[in-house]
Design an enzyme around this catalytic site. Structure first.
Site, short mmCIF file in Angstrom:
data_model
loop_
_atom_site.label_atom_id
_atom_site.label_comp_id
_atom_site.label_asym_id
_atom_site.label_seq_id
_atom_site.Cartn_x
_atom_site.Cartn_y
_atom_site.Cartn_z
N HIS A 1 17.65 -22.46 -3.48
CA HIS A 1 18.60 -21.61 -3.90
C HIS A 1 19.83 -21.14 -2.81
CE1 HIS A 1 20.88 -17.95 -5.42
NE2 HIS A 1 20.27 -18.28 -6.70
N GLU B 1 23.61 -22.63 -3.04
CA GLU B 1 24.53 -21.63 -2.61
C GLU B 1 25.41 -22.05 -1.33
OE1 GLU B 1 25.52 -18.69 -4.33
OE2 GLU B 1 23.89 -19.11 -5.82
N HIS C 1 18.27 -23.47 -12.12
CA HIS C 1 18.74 -24.11 -11.02
C HIS C 1 18.38 -25.68 -11.06
CE1 HIS C 1 20.81 -20.59 -9.51
NE2 HIS C 1 19.64 -20.09 -9.40
#
Length: 219
Positions: A97, A128, A163
């Site tokens: 993530h 990210e 995701h």
């Protein structure tokens, strides 16, 4: 229609059920923001139990810098790279993530662990882009420089959810699958949508962490 407690509901139910000794096993990957929030929620209830133990997340303690590798990270790296280790000429990218939290160094430590264990064809990335060298563009450049022409994308997440299905393997132009294909320098780009929690050796790491927390209550 299945209902699953949030932290407050679970804690309230534990109190109502007369629980004296509470052991909390997070299914988080690391000591990140959500782990901190969980600890805060548990601490608010600490006086309602005789004893409370919070077990380690999957990757264990964060450590001071990228070179500080613990046994948990080595165990996870070994558990998730069985297939990668046997694949000649293929780069495996594990996409996490990412976070602005200080725990983001865990991703750098996982990359260092892969290299230390000799998995030169394994690369760690994040949605990210935090840390910066785990951003999609940076990972693509690393793989190009290393000379790999086949790529397999996998989630570095306990559960393969939104995701994994969208940010990693989706059809949009900004998905990792699309960006790797658009780079135009790979013969094949495939995705494997499976969470780390599906791997038996990973499950055993969580079990070991829970046992350690129980042992801490028992002195």
């Amino acid at each position: 229609g299945e209902k699953i407690d949030n932290m407050k509901q679970a804690l309230d139910r534990a109190v109502a059920n007369g629980v004296k000794n509470l052991v909390v096993q997070p299914t988080h990957l690391m000591h990140g923001a959500e782990y901190d929030e969980m600890c805060e929620a548990v601490n608010e209830y600490a006086d309602k139990f005789e004893s409370v133990a919070i077990a380690e997340p999957l990757l264990g303690e964060v450590g001071a810098d990228a070179t500080e590798i613990n046994a948990d990270k080595e165990a996870v790296a070994t558990a998730i790279t069985t297939e990668a280790a046997a694949a000649d000429g293929t780069a495996f990218v594990f996409m996490g993530h990412g976070t602005s939290h200080t725990a983001k160094i865990s991703y750098s430590q996982m990359q260092m662990t892969m290299q230390t264990l000799g998995y030169d064809n394994v690369f760690v990335g994040t949605v990210e882009g935090e840390p910066e060298d785990t951003a999609c563009e940076a990972v693509i450049e690393k793989i190009k420089e290393a000379g790999y022409t086949k790529v397999v994308l996998r989630p570095l997440m306990v559960v393969a959810g939104d995701h994994a299905n969208n940010d990693m393997a989706g059809d949009d132009a900004d998905s990792w699958l699309s960006q790797f294909k658009a780079a135009g320098c790979f013969d094949s780009v495939d995705t494997q949508i499976a969470g780390l929690g599906e791997i038996a050796d990973v499950q055993h790491i969580y079990i070991d962490h829970t046992k350690a927390a129980i042992d801490s209550l028992n002195g």
